[in-house]
Write a protein that holds these residues in place. Structure first.
Motif, PDB file in Angstrom:
ATOM      1  N   PRO A  83      -4.736   0.682   5.593  1.00  0.00           N
ATOM      2  CA  PRO A  83      -3.275   0.716   5.709  1.00  0.00           C
ATOM      3  C   PRO A  83      -2.707   1.969   6.373  1.00  0.00           C
ATOM      4  O   PRO A  83      -1.809   1.874   7.211  1.00  0.00           O
ATOM      5  CB  PRO A  83      -2.807   0.599   4.248  1.00  0.00           C
ATOM      6  CG  PRO A  83      -3.893  -0.168   3.577  1.00  0.00           C
ATOM      7  CD  PRO A  83      -5.160   0.297   4.231  1.00  0.00           C
ATOM      8  N   LEU A  84      -3.228   3.156   6.031  1.00  0.00           N
ATOM      9  CA  LEU A  84      -2.676   4.378   6.597  1.00  0.00           C
ATOM     10  C   LEU A  84      -2.942   4.473   8.096  1.00  0.00           C
ATOM     11  O   LEU A  84      -2.092   4.923   8.867  1.00  0.00           O
ATOM     12  CB  LEU A  84      -3.237   5.604   5.886  1.00  0.00           C
ATOM     13  CG  LEU A  84      -2.918   5.723   4.392  1.00  0.00           C
ATOM     14  CD1 LEU A  84      -3.504   7.012   3.828  1.00  0.00           C
ATOM     15  CD2 LEU A  84      -1.419   5.688   4.152  1.00  0.00           C
ATOM     16  N   GLU A  85      -4.129   4.034   8.520  1.00  0.00           N
ATOM     17  CA  GLU A  85      -4.449   4.070   9.941  1.00  0.00           C
ATOM     18  C   GLU A  85      -3.619   3.054  10.725  1.00  0.00           C
ATOM     19  O   GLU A  85      -3.173   3.329  11.842  1.00  0.00           O
ATOM     20  CB  GLU A  85      -5.943   3.803  10.144  1.00  0.00           C
ATOM     21  CG  GLU A  85      -6.846   4.912   9.650  1.00  0.00           C
ATOM     22  CD  GLU A  85      -6.521   6.253  10.304  1.00  0.00           C
ATOM     23  OE1 GLU A  85      -6.268   6.276  11.523  1.00  0.00           O
ATOM     24  OE2 GLU A  85      -6.494   7.263   9.582  1.00  0.00           O
ATOM     25  N   ILE A  86      -3.407   1.884  10.137  1.00  0.00           N
ATOM     26  CA  ILE A  86      -2.601   0.866  10.800  1.00  0.00           C
ATOM     27  C   ILE A  86      -1.150   1.328  10.901  1.00  0.00           C
ATOM     28  O   ILE A  86      -0.490   1.158  11.939  1.00  0.00           O
ATOM     29  CB  ILE A  86      -2.709  -0.471  10.039  1.00  0.00           C
ATOM     30  CG1 ILE A  86      -4.142  -1.022  10.190  1.00  0.00           C
ATOM     31  CG2 ILE A  86      -1.687  -1.484  10.557  1.00  0.00           C
ATOM     32  CD1 ILE A  86      -4.446  -2.182   9.281  1.00  0.00           C
ATOM     33  N   ASP A 111       2.540  -3.355   6.776  1.00  0.00           N
ATOM     34  CA  ASP A 111       2.028  -2.376   5.811  1.00  0.00           C
ATOM     35  C   ASP A 111       1.891  -2.999   4.423  1.00  0.00           C
ATOM     36  O   ASP A 111       0.856  -2.846   3.761  1.00  0.00           O
ATOM     37  CB  ASP A 111       2.974  -1.175   5.752  1.00  0.00           C
ATOM     38  CG  ASP A 111       2.454  -0.086   4.826  1.00  0.00           C
ATOM     39  OD1 ASP A 111       1.637   0.739   5.272  1.00  0.00           O
ATOM     40  OD2 ASP A 111       2.850  -0.077   3.638  1.00  0.00           O
ATOM     41  N   MET A 112       2.922  -3.696   3.956  1.00  0.00           N
ATOM     42  CA  MET A 112       2.870  -4.292   2.619  1.00  0.00           C
ATOM     43  C   MET A 112       1.779  -5.351   2.537  1.00  0.00           C
ATOM     44  O   MET A 112       1.087  -5.469   1.514  1.00  0.00           O
ATOM     45  CB  MET A 112       4.233  -4.874   2.249  1.00  0.00           C
ATOM     46  CG  MET A 112       5.294  -3.818   1.992  1.00  0.00           C
ATOM     47  SD  MET A 112       6.884  -4.466   1.377  1.00  0.00           S
ATOM     48  CE  MET A 112       7.618  -5.085   2.886  1.00  0.00           C
ATOM     49  N   ALA A 113       1.574  -6.104   3.612  1.00  0.00           N
ATOM     50  CA  ALA A 113       0.529  -7.131   3.612  1.00  0.00           C
ATOM     51  C   ALA A 113      -0.867  -6.508   3.614  1.00  0.00           C
ATOM     52  O   ALA A 113      -1.791  -7.032   2.973  1.00  0.00           O
ATOM     53  CB  ALA A 113       0.705  -8.055   4.818  1.00  0.00           C
ATOM     54  N   THR A 114      -1.044  -5.374   4.322  1.00  0.00           N
ATOM     55  CA  THR A 114      -2.359  -4.731   4.326  1.00  0.00           C
ATOM     56  C   THR A 114      -2.714  -4.195   2.943  1.00  0.00           C
ATOM     57  O   THR A 114      -3.854  -4.336   2.483  1.00  0.00           O
ATOM     58  CB  THR A 114      -2.422  -3.583   5.354  1.00  0.00           C
ATOM     59  OG1 THR A 114      -1.412  -2.614   5.065  1.00  0.00           O
ATOM     60  CG2 THR A 114      -2.246  -4.090   6.766  1.00  0.00           C
ATOM     61  N   ALA A 117      -3.670  -7.120   0.709  1.00  0.00           N
ATOM     62  CA  ALA A 117      -5.027  -7.587   0.985  1.00  0.00           C
ATOM     63  C   ALA A 117      -6.073  -6.631   0.438  1.00  0.00           C
ATOM     64  O   ALA A 117      -7.102  -7.054  -0.114  1.00  0.00           O
ATOM     65  CB  ALA A 117      -5.210  -7.765   2.492  1.00  0.00           C
ATOM     66  N   LEU A 118      -5.826  -5.332   0.586  1.00  0.00           N
ATOM     67  CA  LEU A 118      -6.787  -4.346   0.093  1.00  0.00           C
ATOM     68  C   LEU A 118      -6.934  -4.436  -1.426  1.00  0.00           C
ATOM     69  O   LEU A 118      -8.050  -4.397  -1.959  1.00  0.00           O
ATOM     70  CB  LEU A 118      -6.342  -2.939   0.509  1.00  0.00           C
ATOM     71  CG  LEU A 118      -7.336  -1.804   0.236  1.00  0.00           C
ATOM     72  CD1 LEU A 118      -8.664  -2.045   0.950  1.00  0.00           C
ATOM     73  CD2 LEU A 118      -6.740  -0.465   0.675  1.00  0.00           C
ATOM     74  N   ALA A 119      -5.808  -4.566  -2.127  1.00  0.00           N
ATOM     75  CA  ALA A 119      -5.874  -4.692  -3.589  1.00  0.00           C
ATOM     76  C   ALA A 119      -6.573  -5.989  -3.995  1.00  0.00           C
ATOM     77  O   ALA A 119      -7.360  -6.011  -4.942  1.00  0.00           O
ATOM     78  CB  ALA A 119      -4.465  -4.634  -4.178  1.00  0.00           C
ATOM     79  N   LYS A 120      -6.308  -7.066  -3.274  1.00  0.00           N
ATOM     80  CA  LYS A 120      -6.976  -8.339  -3.572  1.00  0.00           C
ATOM     81  C   LYS A 120      -8.480  -8.225  -3.351  1.00  0.00           C
ATOM     82  O   LYS A 120      -9.275  -8.774  -4.121  1.00  0.00           O
ATOM     83  CB  LYS A 120      -6.405  -9.453  -2.697  1.00  0.00           C
ATOM     84  CG  LYS A 120      -5.035  -9.943  -3.129  1.00  0.00           C
ATOM     85  CD  LYS A 120      -4.508 -10.984  -2.153  1.00  0.00           C
ATOM     86  CE  LYS A 120      -3.163 -11.550  -2.602  1.00  0.00           C
ATOM     87  NZ  LYS A 120      -2.561 -12.443  -1.577  1.00  0.00           N
ATOM     88  N   GLY A 284       5.296   4.165   3.108  1.00  0.00           N
ATOM     89  CA  GLY A 284       6.544   4.920   3.112  1.00  0.00           C
ATOM     90  C   GLY A 284       7.043   5.208   1.711  1.00  0.00           C
ATOM     91  O   GLY A 284       7.573   6.296   1.435  1.00  0.00           O
ATOM     92  N   TRP A 285       6.869   4.250   0.806  1.00  0.00           N
ATOM     93  CA  TRP A 285       7.339   4.432  -0.571  1.00  0.00           C
ATOM     94  C   TRP A 285       6.598   5.580  -1.251  1.00  0.00           C
ATOM     95  O   TRP A 285       7.201   6.388  -1.965  1.00  0.00           O
ATOM     96  CB  TRP A 285       7.159   3.152  -1.379  1.00  0.00           C
ATOM     97  CG  TRP A 285       7.660   3.290  -2.794  1.00  0.00           C
ATOM     98  CD1 TRP A 285       7.048   3.937  -3.820  1.00  0.00           C
ATOM     99  CD2 TRP A 285       8.899   2.799  -3.312  1.00  0.00           C
ATOM    100  NE1 TRP A 285       7.807   3.871  -4.956  1.00  0.00           N
ATOM    101  CE2 TRP A 285       8.957   3.183  -4.678  1.00  0.00           C
ATOM    102  CE3 TRP A 285       9.952   2.071  -2.767  1.00  0.00           C
ATOM    103  CZ2 TRP A 285      10.037   2.865  -5.497  1.00  0.00           C
ATOM    104  CZ3 TRP A 285      11.032   1.745  -3.581  1.00  0.00           C
ATOM    105  CH2 TRP A 285      11.064   2.133  -4.930  1.00  0.00           C
ATOM    106  N   LEU A 286       5.283   5.656  -1.069  1.00  0.00           N
ATOM    107  CA  LEU A 286       4.511   6.724  -1.713  1.00  0.00           C
ATOM    108  C   LEU A 286       5.004   8.098  -1.251  1.00  0.00           C
ATOM    109  O   LEU A 286       5.072   9.042  -2.051  1.00  0.00           O
ATOM    110  CB  LEU A 286       3.027   6.550  -1.400  1.00  0.00           C
ATOM    111  CG  LEU A 286       2.370   5.290  -1.981  1.00  0.00           C
ATOM    112  CD1 LEU A 286       0.915   5.189  -1.523  1.00  0.00           C
ATOM    113  CD2 LEU A 286       2.452   5.257  -3.500  1.00  0.00           C
ATOM    114  N   ARG A 287       5.358   8.202   0.019  1.00  0.00           N
ATOM    115  CA  ARG A 287       5.910   9.466   0.517  1.00  0.00           C
ATOM    116  C   ARG A 287       7.293   9.724  -0.087  1.00  0.00           C
ATOM    117  O   ARG A 287       7.632  10.865  -0.416  1.00  0.00           O
ATOM    118  CB  ARG A 287       5.971   9.420   2.042  1.00  0.00           C
ATOM    119  CG  ARG A 287       4.593   9.359   2.693  1.00  0.00           C
ATOM    120  CD  ARG A 287       4.645   8.984   4.154  1.00  0.00           C
ATOM    121  NE  ARG A 287       3.293   8.894   4.720  1.00  0.00           N
ATOM    122  CZ  ARG A 287       2.998   8.239   5.833  1.00  0.00           C
ATOM    123  NH1 ARG A 287       3.952   7.620   6.510  1.00  0.00           N
ATOM    124  NH2 ARG A 287       1.759   8.197   6.279  1.00  0.00           N
TER     125      ARG A 287
END
Length: 365
Positions: A83-86, A111-114, A117-120, A284-287
């Motif tokens: 996600p961060l690289e994308i 970003d939200m979709a990546t 997917a990563l959590a899934k 963006g939210w984490l920042r």
């Protein structure tokens, strides 16, 4: 949880739907009669699909947003699911155009979709992937109380607390201050003193008028007054804030953490409420959450309750979740609220899955 698994993005599936709203919402900034939503499915080679959606304040931009997302698909196809690289790649792509508006929406949708997917792929809720744990978040019912007049507002306020909510939000910005006062008093008289009552002007006032009205509302027991003036007028909000005892709330129209940083520096508000889409998705939210913590500002969410429940669970200054049911008709399992709090989040990822029959019914284009 296996964080070593590497997934590869295969494609994006983008669809546009226009979902009727149970309670059309008239505000000082305009009227929203339907939920114009772009659905994003991010497909990986490993058969894990990440899901997100974007809310368009007007159906006029549904197809342009969907088209922009489709145009971005070749840019990330074949990339590792990082996600961060994308996000960095997409920000670079839009450097000359800017990270706001439709470009910001499209970037956040991906970003939200990546992250989903990563959590899934790790078979955990998003909140767990982010280092926290799913927990109950206090929520206020924001599904109604548009500018419908005092009598109807009093009735609708009772309908909004009936499912167990202990907090609701009323929209203000009537032609005359006396009507704002009448509406607030009618709602308060209807639900009693124990219910938390937020208010929102939706950017409808000048600085001078905002100072007049916030001063007049000081003794009405409002929990906060939201966006009394133009969203990007940070110094104006600071002026309004200095003239009232009622906390000022802004943030839903920040396009990314940099806008938030400017707002904090100006002393614009007592509380902050980023929008998961406009602030830049999960990344963006984490920042933004880090900025809120460093400034000591209680942080609430704007719209997108499904993913916001996860994001608030890992935000150090977590405050309130704004609950709206606008996406519920197209979700297989809408977010549940029990006793005024979001229910525990057990599904992997964000927990979003589409009701395909409903998606077909409300499909656009």
């Amino acid at each position: 949880m296996n964080l070593d698994s590497e997934l590869t993005i295969r494609s994006l599936d983008v669809r546009a739907v226009n979902v009727p709203m149970q309670r059309p919402l008239k505000t000082g900034g305009g009227e929203v009669r339907s939920a114009a939503v772009v659905l994003v499915n991010l497909l990986t080679e490993e058969e894990v699909t990440g899901c997100s959606y974007l809310f368009c304040p007007t159906p006029l931009v549904l197809e342009p947003v969907a088209k922009l997302l489709s145009n971005l698909a070749p840019l990330i196809e074949g990339d590792r699911l990082a996600p961060l690289e994308i996000e960095r790649k997409l920000q670079k792509t839009f450097r000359l155009l800017g990270p706001q508006g439709l470009t910001g929406m499209a970037t956040a949708g991906i970003d939200m979709a990546t992250w989903d997917a990563l959590a899934k792929s790790c078979e955990v809720p998003l909140a767990t992937l982010l280092g926290g744990e799913p927990r109950k978040i206090p929520a206020y019912n924001s599904c109604g109380l548009g500018m419908i007049g005092a009598e109807r507002a009093a009735e609708e306020a009772q309908e909004l607390v009936a499912p167990g909510f202990s907090a609701i939000k009323v929209r203000l910005g009537y032609a005359e201050l006396k009507t704002d006062l009448k509406v607030v008093r009618a709602v308060r008289g209807s639900v009693g003193e124990e219910v938390v009552l937020m208010s929102d002007y939706n950017q409808s006032l000048s600085v001078a008028e905002a100072r007049r009205r916030t001063s007049a509302l000081e003794d009405e027991g409002l929990y906060w007054i939201e966006e009394p003036i133009r969203a990007d007028d940070y110094s104006g909000h600071a002026q309004v804030r200095r003239g009232t005892k009622t906390p000022i709330q802004i943030g839903e129209n920040w396009w990314g953490p940099h806008d938030m940083a400017k707002s904090i520096e100006a002393g614009s508000s007592d509380y902050v409420m980023p929008d998961a889409m406009k602030i830049g998705g999960v990344t963006g939210w984490l920042r933004a959450a880090a900025l809120a913590e460093s400034a000591g500002l209680p942080l609430s969410s704007h719209l997108f309750p499904e993913i916001s429940a996860h994001l608030l669970a890992v935000s150090p200054t977590s405050h309130w979740l704004e609950y709206v049911d606008w996406a519920n008709p197209i979700l297989e399992e809408p977010l549940r609220v029990e006793d005024g709090h979001t229910a525990a989040l057990a599904a992997s990822g964000v927990g979003i899955s589409w009701d395909e029959e409903a998606v077909r019914r409300y499909s656009v284009g």
